[in-house]
Enzyme design. Structure first.
Site, short mmCIF file in Angstrom:
data_model
loop_
_atom_site.label_atom_id
_atom_site.label_comp_id
_atom_site.label_asym_id
_atom_site.label_seq_id
_atom_site.Cartn_x
_atom_site.Cartn_y
_atom_site.Cartn_z
N CYS A 321 0.88 -1.17 0.00
CA CYS A 321 0.00 0.00 0.00
C CYS A 321 0.92 1.21 0.00
O CYS A 321 1.52 1.53 1.02
CB CYS A 321 -0.92 0.02 1.22
SG CYS A 321 -1.95 1.51 1.30
N CYS A 324 -0.53 4.56 2.29
CA CYS A 324 -0.53 4.53 3.77
C CYS A 324 0.02 3.19 4.24
O CYS A 324 1.22 3.05 4.41
CB CYS A 324 -1.90 4.85 4.34
SG CYS A 324 -3.26 3.89 3.68
N SER A 325 -0.81 2.22 4.44
CA SER A 325 -0.35 0.87 4.79
C SER A 325 -1.54 -0.06 4.94
O SER A 325 -1.56 -0.91 5.82
CB SER A 325 0.46 0.88 6.08
OG SER A 325 -0.32 1.40 7.14
N CYS A 326 -2.54 0.10 4.08
CA CYS A 326 -3.75 -0.73 4.15
C CYS A 326 -3.34 -2.21 4.11
O CYS A 326 -2.50 -2.61 3.31
CB CYS A 326 -4.68 -0.41 2.99
SG CYS A 326 -5.29 1.29 3.03
#
Length: 431
Positions: A321, A324-326
């Site tokens: 991701c 962000c860091s999904c």
């Protein structure tokens, strides 16, 4: 062409090597995650708001992952009237503008530039510290050059104590990753916001203030926070992902359903693929589901999980991701620090083969790599290729071969020999 939309947009940048080690979570980071989830469940914040506030933080590049979450959550709480600026300030302690700024450093002292913690006391600050030296360690090159007015206050026509200004020398190789010059090359900056070198702060200051205010106002309770942290710790620990993969390896029809509609197939095994469940009685829980829209695309709430399949020698999938860091927490548990890190997010889309090599993964010639960049609404999990030598294995046995990293795509599933070695090490460690 590289076109970043903000400091969070890391895809394709060149930040250097990846630290592939697993770091333990700090207690405050686990709590911070729980607080954010509680606020979302109670309808006091949305994940879209969290992303927007995080990406707007003035100190984004110098802050840790959960420092950003805490600061962004505090900003949203102020926007929504959950608490006020003044209440946050009271919890965070005195404003740095009121602190004693007498000259106290001497030539040769090792100092660290204060990181921008984005405590959002009043507004977006007018920062006069170059972002590239936030948190950097340098040496005082000469005694204090004088006491000057604080430009960060003067920009708002405000007064405060004059600040001592120092000339600080930094080694270029400390400031810039992969610096190509001589090891003795230096950079000198006149700087006021410094402190004696020591351990970096744990970043919990804003979170502690946020937590205390939410508890004091009854927005959350200690019992709710404890329960949420316990639930968070349990996510992914019951082998949800490995069970899905093992079933797919054994049952071609189930695998077809898993690839077609991952959530529905997982539900057959009693597994939920949703990262978020609204709190009963909350505004989020009371919101009606989207109405059907006929035969075309339907309105959806929440996130969608999609499974993708590796085929040995033909296709290898990698999840990232970049914005962000999904991450599919409900299936894989909490994400590793490197997945949230700058280097992984930047390089996965630009240099996937080089990235895989740093994890010790080499693909067979002719294997195509498919990189899946997750979004706020769509998450992925990889079905790794079934290892050879597992014919006749049960679903329970096969599940032991499936690791978190294999479902992210940075490593293959374990071979029977690797599993045997791993279990031997575990038994030895337990002895």
């Amino acid at each position: 062409m590289e076109r970043a939309t903000g400091p969070h947009d890391l895809g394709g940048l060149r930040p250097g090597p990846i630290d592939v080690s697993d770091r333990p979570w700090k207690a405050w980071e686990r709590e911070c995650h729980g607080v954010v989830w509680l606020l979302v469940q109670k309808g006091l914040m949305s994940l879209d708001e969290l992303r927007r506030a995080t990406e707007a933080l003035p100190g984004y590049a110098s802050m840790s992952y959960y420092e950003k979450w805490a600061s962004a959550s505090a900003a949203i709480a102020i926007e929504r009237g959950t608490f006020t600026h003044a209440e946050l300030d009271a919890q965070m302690g005195p404003d740095p503008a009121t602190l004693d700024n007498t000259a106290r450093f001497n030539e040769g002292d090792c100092v660290r530039v204060r990181p921008e913690d984005a405590a959002i006391r009043w507004r977006r600050p007018h920062l006069r510290t170059p972002g590239y030296i936030f948190g950097q360690v340098g040496v005082i090159e000469r005694p204090c050059v004088g006491l000057f007015g604080n430009p960060e206050l003067k920009a708002f026509r405000e007064e405060g104590p004059r600040q001592p200004l120092y000339r600080v020398r930094f080694y270029q190789s400390d400031v810039w990753e992969l610096y190509q010059g001589d090891a003795n090359d230096t950079l000198e900056v006149e700087q006021a916001a410094i402190e004696l070198e020591g351990d970096e702060t744990d970043g919990s200051t804003t979170y502690v203030a946020l937590k205390k205010l939410l508890l004091a106002k009854g927005v959350i309770t200690p019992q709710e926070l404890r329960s949420e942290v316990e639930a968070m710790d349990a996510r992914g620990t019951r082998g949800e992902g490995p069970r899905l993969v093992a079933r797919a390896w054994l049952d071609p029809e189930f695998k077809a359903r898993l690839l077609q509609d991952t959530s529905a197939a997982a539900a057959e095994m009693g597994i939920s693929t949703s990262n978020f469940t609204p709190k009963p009685g909350s505004a989020a829980a009371a919101a009606p589901p989207p109405a059907p829209t006929g035969s075309g695309p339907q309105l959806k709430n929440g996130t969608i999980l999609t499974a993708v399949e590796n085929v040995e020698g033909k296709v290898h999938n990698l999840i990232v991701c970049t914005l962000c860091s999904c991450y599919p927490i409900s299936i894989l548990g909490m994400s590793p620090h490197w997945y949230r890190g700058r280097a992984y997010r930047a390089r996965a889309v630009r240099d996937p083969r080089g990235l895989l090599a740093e994890f010790g993964t080499t693909l067979a010639p002719g294997t195509a790599i498919r990189v899946h960049d997750s979004t706020a609404d769509l998450r992925y999990m990889v079905i790794p290729a079934r290892p050879a030598g597992t014919e006749g294995w049960s679903e329970e046995q096969l599940a032991k071969l499936v690791t978190r990293d294999s479902m992210i795509g940075v490593a293959p599933a374990l071979t029977p020999q690797q599993l045997q070695e791993l279990e031997a090490r575990r038994q030895q460690a337990a002895a």
